[in-house]
Design an enzyme around this catalytic site. Sequence first.
Site, PDB file in Angstrom:
ATOM      1  N   CYS A  24      20.640  86.677  20.927  1.00 17.28           N
ATOM      2  CA  CYS A  24      20.468  86.393  19.506  1.00 17.28           C
ATOM      3  C   CYS A  24      21.137  87.444  18.603  1.00 17.28           C
ATOM      4  O   CYS A  24      22.354  87.465  18.512  1.00 17.28           O
ATOM      5  CB  CYS A  24      18.990  86.200  19.198  1.00 17.28           C
ATOM      6  SG  CYS A  24      18.723  85.238  17.710  1.00 17.28           S
TER       7      CYS A  24
ATOM      8  N   HIS B 190      15.670  83.048  23.517  1.00 15.36           N
ATOM      9  CA  HIS B 190      14.604  83.994  23.841  1.00 15.36           C
ATOM     10  C   HIS B 190      13.676  83.270  24.812  1.00 15.36           C
ATOM     11  O   HIS B 190      13.912  82.139  25.187  1.00 15.36           O
ATOM     12  CB  HIS B 190      13.783  84.341  22.591  1.00 15.36           C
ATOM     13  CG  HIS B 190      14.553  84.979  21.492  1.00 15.36           C
ATOM     14  ND1 HIS B 190      14.804  86.321  21.423  1.00 15.36           N
ATOM     15  CD2 HIS B 190      15.121  84.453  20.373  1.00 15.36           C
ATOM     16  CE1 HIS B 190      15.473  86.607  20.324  1.00 15.36           C
ATOM     17  NE2 HIS B 190      15.687  85.489  19.663  1.00 15.36           N
TER      18      HIS B 190
END
Length: 251
Positions: free
Chosen positions: A96, A193
């Site tokens: 990310c 994630h």
Amino acid sequence: MNRRTLHIAHLFPDLLNLYADRGNILTLTQRLRWRGFSVEVHEVTHRDVPRLSAYDLILLGGGSDREQGIVAEYLKGYKAELKAAIEDGLPVLAICGGYQLLGAYYQLPNGEKLPGLDILNMYTSAGVGLPRLIGNVAIETPDAGIVMGFENHGGRTVHEHEPLGKVLHGHGNDGASGFEGVRYHNVWGTYIHGPLLPKNPRLADVVLTTALQYAGVKEPLEPLDDELENQARQAFLKLRMPEVETSVPSL
Ligand code: GLN
């Protein structure tokens, strides 16, 4: 049997650790120990000098815009060194915010541009008035099967490198291209994630195999019993992404 110590660097564990990204380190460490390797984890904060030549694998986690700004500023000084190491095959797993940092820049919703490392030919922009891309995500990858987890990013990432996978459910890089993440030399970049690796043991082993090769270890990784992990994956899909569960022949 203690075959070799693998050195894993966790960059900015205090700043880039959204949604328990450090779980990726725990997974890598434990999967190595189960196979008789020893592991040393180097926690490198913005107060330390990274020793890139001492690491066999680097993890860069996700972060909020503010924390990304601090890291971007710090990494300026190591840009050339990190780029050379990556071109030379240093394995890097970037999640990310960490993934976004590998590109030319990340443009914040207020228009400000955080300069990235410019290692990948890629840029990210949060856009003005656009919603964040949030939710469960599943992608199909060439070497690690179905990879699943959770995404939450304002940034839309555009690049022409190989993606990590094709989106089966969720948004991916920009909510439009149908692709998620990036693969470049031994770099894996992704918005996923979960943390990523506990949910995706095949991907964990792809990363470990590469890191061991980089470290000069020739023997193949012994398989582990991932029955429980696979049951959890199946249950997650069934509950949250049932259309993916019914469309894929195997995980
Ligand atoms: N701050 C970045 C964004 O919103 C990255 C977020 C993250 O790492 N989850 O796009």
